[in-house]
Scaffold this motif. Structure first.
Motif, PDB file in Angstrom:
ATOM      1  N   ALA A  77       0.827  -1.210   0.000  1.00 46.68           N
ATOM      2  CA  ALA A  77       0.000   0.000   0.000  1.00 46.68           C
ATOM      3  C   ALA A  77       0.862   1.261   0.000  1.00 46.68           C
ATOM      4  O   ALA A  77       0.394   2.339  -0.376  1.00 46.68           O
ATOM      5  CB  ALA A  77      -0.925  -0.008   1.209  1.00 46.68           C
ATOM      6  N   GLN A  96     -12.799   6.050 -13.772  1.00 51.67           N
ATOM      7  CA  GLN A  96     -13.035   4.653 -13.360  1.00 51.67           C
ATOM      8  C   GLN A  96     -11.719   3.899 -13.162  1.00 51.67           C
ATOM      9  O   GLN A  96     -11.608   3.074 -12.256  1.00 51.67           O
ATOM     10  CB  GLN A  96     -13.900   3.939 -14.403  1.00 51.67           C
ATOM     11  N   ASP A  99     -10.509   5.031  -9.858  1.00 52.93           N
ATOM     12  CA  ASP A  99     -11.428   4.527  -8.834  1.00 52.93           C
ATOM     13  C   ASP A  99     -11.134   3.045  -8.564  1.00 52.93           C
ATOM     14  O   ASP A  99     -11.057   2.609  -7.410  1.00 52.93           O
ATOM     15  CB  ASP A  99     -12.870   4.694  -9.321  1.00 52.93           C
ATOM     16  N   PHE A 100     -10.961   2.290  -9.639  1.00 51.71           N
ATOM     17  CA  PHE A 100     -10.684   0.853  -9.502  1.00 51.71           C
ATOM     18  C   PHE A 100      -9.380   0.624  -8.734  1.00 51.71           C
ATOM     19  O   PHE A 100      -9.360  -0.099  -7.726  1.00 51.71           O
ATOM     20  CB  PHE A 100     -10.604   0.204 -10.892  1.00 51.71           C
ATOM     21  N   PHE A 101      -8.300   1.271  -9.205  1.00 53.50           N
ATOM     22  CA  PHE A 101      -7.006   1.029  -8.550  1.00 53.50           C
ATOM     23  C   PHE A 101      -6.995   1.575  -7.114  1.00 53.50           C
ATOM     24  O   PHE A 101      -6.407   0.978  -6.226  1.00 53.50           O
ATOM     25  CB  PHE A 101      -5.867   1.620  -9.382  1.00 53.50           C
ATOM     26  N   ARG A 103      -9.554   1.708  -5.066  1.00 53.78           N
ATOM     27  CA  ARG A 103     -10.309   0.774  -4.219  1.00 53.78           C
ATOM     28  C   ARG A 103      -9.496  -0.481  -3.901  1.00 53.78           C
ATOM     29  O   ARG A 103      -9.663  -1.068  -2.838  1.00 53.78           O
ATOM     30  CB  ARG A 103     -11.629   0.380  -4.902  1.00 53.78           C
ATOM     31  N   LEU A 104      -8.648  -0.884  -4.848  1.00 51.47           N
ATOM     32  CA  LEU A 104      -7.802  -2.055  -4.565  1.00 51.47           C
ATOM     33  C   LEU A 104      -6.847  -1.782  -3.408  1.00 51.47           C
ATOM     34  O   LEU A 104      -6.368  -2.704  -2.754  1.00 51.47           O
ATOM     35  CB  LEU A 104      -6.992  -2.453  -5.810  1.00 51.47           C
ATOM     36  N   TYR A 105      -6.570  -0.480  -3.190  1.00 53.88           N
ATOM     37  CA  TYR A 105      -5.701  -0.110  -2.070  1.00 53.88           C
ATOM     38  C   TYR A 105      -6.514   0.219  -0.819  1.00 53.88           C
ATOM     39  O   TYR A 105      -6.006   0.802   0.124  1.00 53.88           O
ATOM     40  CB  TYR A 105      -4.819   1.084  -2.464  1.00 53.88           C
ATOM     41  N   GLY A 106      -7.778  -0.128  -0.856  1.00 54.56           N
ATOM     42  CA  GLY A 106      -8.618   0.031   0.338  1.00 54.56           C
ATOM     43  C   GLY A 106      -9.218   1.406   0.497  1.00 54.56           C
ATOM     44  O   GLY A 106      -9.815   1.707   1.532  1.00 54.56           O
ATOM     45  N   ARG A 108     -11.876   4.395   0.134  1.00 55.12           N
ATOM     46  CA  ARG A 108     -13.334   4.439  -0.010  1.00 55.12           C
ATOM     47  C   ARG A 108     -13.834   5.870   0.208  1.00 55.12           C
ATOM     48  O   ARG A 108     -13.140   6.693   0.801  1.00 55.12           O
ATOM     49  CB  ARG A 108     -14.023   3.550   1.041  1.00 55.12           C
TER      50      ARG A 108
END
Lengths: 312, 369
Positions: A77, A96, A99-101, A103-106, A108
């Motif tokens: 992270a 997007q 947003d995707f990458f 969210r993969l790092y937690g 929100r």
């Protein structure tokens, strides 16, 4: 200064070919560390080893004080990677993708939105957030490639030739962004084929060749390693050939020549004889219109150390 | 939450793939219409041939004489050739040799049992589906029971017939599907196999787009990544199947009645299977095009042997195709086939799916790691 990334005697072989040969590096926190080397020198192998894409045969890699062998997944992270190839989903919009990458790092909620905005503003793509990267130029894709690596605000960013194949304007934009990123406290490991980029950006540089670190230091230190002479060039008016005899007599001067209004003097390094050379010129009644001390570029150093240019 | 992120974005990417939407939605809708209309005559009801039945009345009492008269009646003889046999073995032999489709046997204690509470039984032996014979026999039994109820005023007496099936299969006769019904199911299964492309894309895309580096350096486990992709693909495939089912049902009037839970379960299991096949192909072939080519060949093979070219019977070869089991389960569910056949088809399909899914996960895990 704290060491953020360290490699200790890292060895990696591919089918008997030594790709990394006891590579040891210590990269302090907060710097822009330049890693240069010709194709096949082992740069990408080293980077892949650092991001644990490649398993090393022996040695140790420490990131944030943790050995990669034992580090938990969460250390990732704090790490951002800008791959050499553009790594984006073309079928998702700019927003997007981040947003995707993110969210993969937690990330929100508001934090995620703030980070996306910051990353996109950083690379000047916020206004294009709803566009598809398909329509982007190479430079814009490169900038988005960087933004995707920054969305989670990593402490260490590894950039593998982030400016390959783009126009000078985009390149300058990216270089300026990298400087700002570093000013904000991010440590950067930067590899490039472009010597001028590394010269501009990096305070600390390592030259990798045949899997080995053959030189390490600041740009000046590297130059000093290989330089045995320096060149002084003066543009003159009212010149006289008698000044050549005077200049050639100055201590340390190895050669001097006068062509039209241009005086070129080659001296041994670290002699500090410029004042005496200038005195000769002035005593001969010439007027100095311009003076230039030609120092070795990083390219010259590289060529001297490796025997080949960077793109070989 | 990271799993949901992967599911959401993988599904979104799949749904944005216009080429696949064309293949998965538009193609089946057009194909069902074309095949349903063009091949309708193949599915028109055929003239019912006479059935042959061996008959043995071993009853020592008088009550079964009515059955003998009934079977000899014009109404029955129009559809059934009843051949009396002299002993049970002869009836069984006629059944075994194929000269009789069924063997009706009235046991010696029939009349005696008729007056007892357990009732009397007429035995129907057959290894085939014989709805016509069963229908006549049921009519007779129902009529006789009604008469008994009237004469005995509700006493718990009566008789039943009992049939002995060696094997149960889907019953198409009598209420056979029309072409539009048949091709709605067949085309849907065929196209669902193409959903394996989603599996191939899942394995190949991140390598092709270089995003595997980002995914590898992100703090997520390879299992989360892999599972997210599988689930996203299954969700998308189920969604697309639902659209085809709903469209064919309400626009073309295709028959999708029956146990909805069984239909949904069959389609869900089949979705998981096709996605897993896609993951396998993606893992086995280096290039996406080769993987897709292999999937295409597999789809053709499975579809043809399962009867995609018409309502053809490929015998035991059909059992090599997962489509066969899905088709058997779906037709059985919709057209009132034997529950055993439906359940065994779903079971076989589930076992095949589990095997392929496990192999796909193992291979996919190696690729995404």
């Amino acid at each position: 200064m704290q060491i953020i990334l360290e490699t200790k005697d890292v060895v990696k072989r591919y089918n008997g070919l030594l790709a990394l040969d006891n590579v040891s590096l210590r990269i302090p926190e907060g710097c822009i560390f330049g890693l240069i080397g010709p194709n096949g020198a082992g740069k990408t192998t080293l980077i892949n080893a650092i991001i644990s894409m490649t398993k090393i045969d022996s040695g140790e890699i420490m990131v944030f004080g943790q050995s990669l062998d034992t580090a938990d997944r969460e250390f990732k992270a704090k790490l951002g990677v800008v791959p050499q190839e553009i790594a984006l989903y073309d079928d998702l919009s700019v927003y997007q993708n981040l947003d995707f990458f993110g969210r993969l790092y937690g990330l929100r909620g508001i934090k995620l939105k703030e980070n996306i905005k910051e990353a996109l503003e950083f690379v000047d793509l916020w206004e294009r957030r709803n566009d598809s990267p398909k329509r982007f130029s190479g430079g814009m894709k490169r900038r988005l490639n960087i933004a995707c690596a920054l969305v989670h605000r990593p402490e260490l960013v590894i950039m593998d030739e982030p400016t390959v194949g783009i126009d000078p304007q985009s390149r300058n934009h990216i270089l300026a962004s990298i400087r700002r990123l570093n000013e904000n406290g991010t440590t950067i490991v930067y590899t490039s084929h472009y010597m001028d980029e590394v010269e501009q950006l990096c305070a600390d540089i390592a030259i990798l060749d045949h899997g080995r670190v053959i030189a390490r230091g600041t740009k000046e230190q590297l130059a000093d390693m290989v330089a045995v002479e320096e060149k002084l060039v003066m543009r003159l008016s009212g010149t006289s050939y008698t000044l050549l005899d005077c200049v050639k007599g100055v201590q340390g001067v190895k050669a001097a020549k006068l062509e039209s209004n241009r005086l070129t003097v080659v001296s041994r390094i670290r002699i500090n004889n410029i004042n005496k050379i200038i005195d000769c010129v002035l005593d001969a009644g010439a007027i100095i219109e311009g003076i230039n001390m030609e120092r070795l570029t990083l390219g010259d150093v590289f060529l001297t150390l490796t025997g080949r240019s960077l793109r070989d | 939450m990271k799993l949901l992120t992967i599911i959401y974005y993988s599904a979104l990417r799949n749904l944005k793939d216009r080429r696949m939407l064309l293949i998965m939605l538009i193609m089946p809708i057009i194909l069902i219409a074309i095949l349903g209309m063009a091949l309708d005559s193949m599915f028109a009801p055929r003239q019912i041939e006479k059935s042959s039945v061996a008959y043995l009345n071993a009853d020592i009492g008088p009550s079964s004489n009515q059955l003998t008269s009934y079977l000899a009646s014009e109404q029955v003889r129009t559809f059934i050739n009843v051949t009396p046999v002299t002993c049970f073995e002869a009836g069984q032999a006629a059944l075994d040799s194929g000269s009789a489709e069924a063997f009706i046997y009235v046991p010696p204690d029939f009349s005696q049992n008729l007056m007892r509470t357990e009732g009397a039984r007429i035995h129907l032996h057959t290894s085939l589906q014989t709805p016509l014979i069963k229908g006549f026999l049921s009519n007779y039994v129902d009529a006789q029971n009604s008469a008994l109820v009237v004469t005995t005023m509700g006493a718990p007496l009566g008789f039943t017939y009992h049939d002995y099936f060696d094997e149960a299969a889907i019953s198409l006769e009598g209420k056979a599907p029309r072409a539009i019904d048949y091709y709605s199911i067949q085309t849907l299964l065929q196209v669902m196999l193409m959903g394996g492309w989603y599996g191939i894309s899942s394995v190949k895309d991140d390598g092709d787009m270089n995003t595997h580096v980002r995914l590898h350096t992100a703090p997520i486990s390879p299992w989360t990544h892999l599972l997210g992709k599988v689930l996203a693909n299954v969700v998308v495939l189920c969604l697309q199947s639902s659209v085809v089912v709903i469209f064919s049902k309400y626009v073309y009037g295709a028959n999708w009645s029956g146990n909805a839970l069984l239909i949904v379960s069959t389609l869900l299991v089949f979705s998981i299977l096709t996605i897993s096949i896609g993951f396998l192909m993606g893992g086995l072939f280096k290039e996406s095009n080769k993987a897709f080519g292999a999937l295409w060949c597999l789809m053709l093979f499975f579809s043809i042997i399962a009867g995609a070219l018409g309502n053809t019977d490929m015998g035991k070869l059909a059992r090599l195709s997962p489509n066969y089991y899905a088709k058997t389960a779906l037709f059985g569910t919709i057209y009132g086939g034997s529950p055993d056949a439906i359940h065994s088809s779903i079971l076989v399909l589930s076992l095949v799916t589990l095997t392929v899914f496990t192999a796909a996960l193992a291979l996919g895990r190696r690729i995404t790691a």
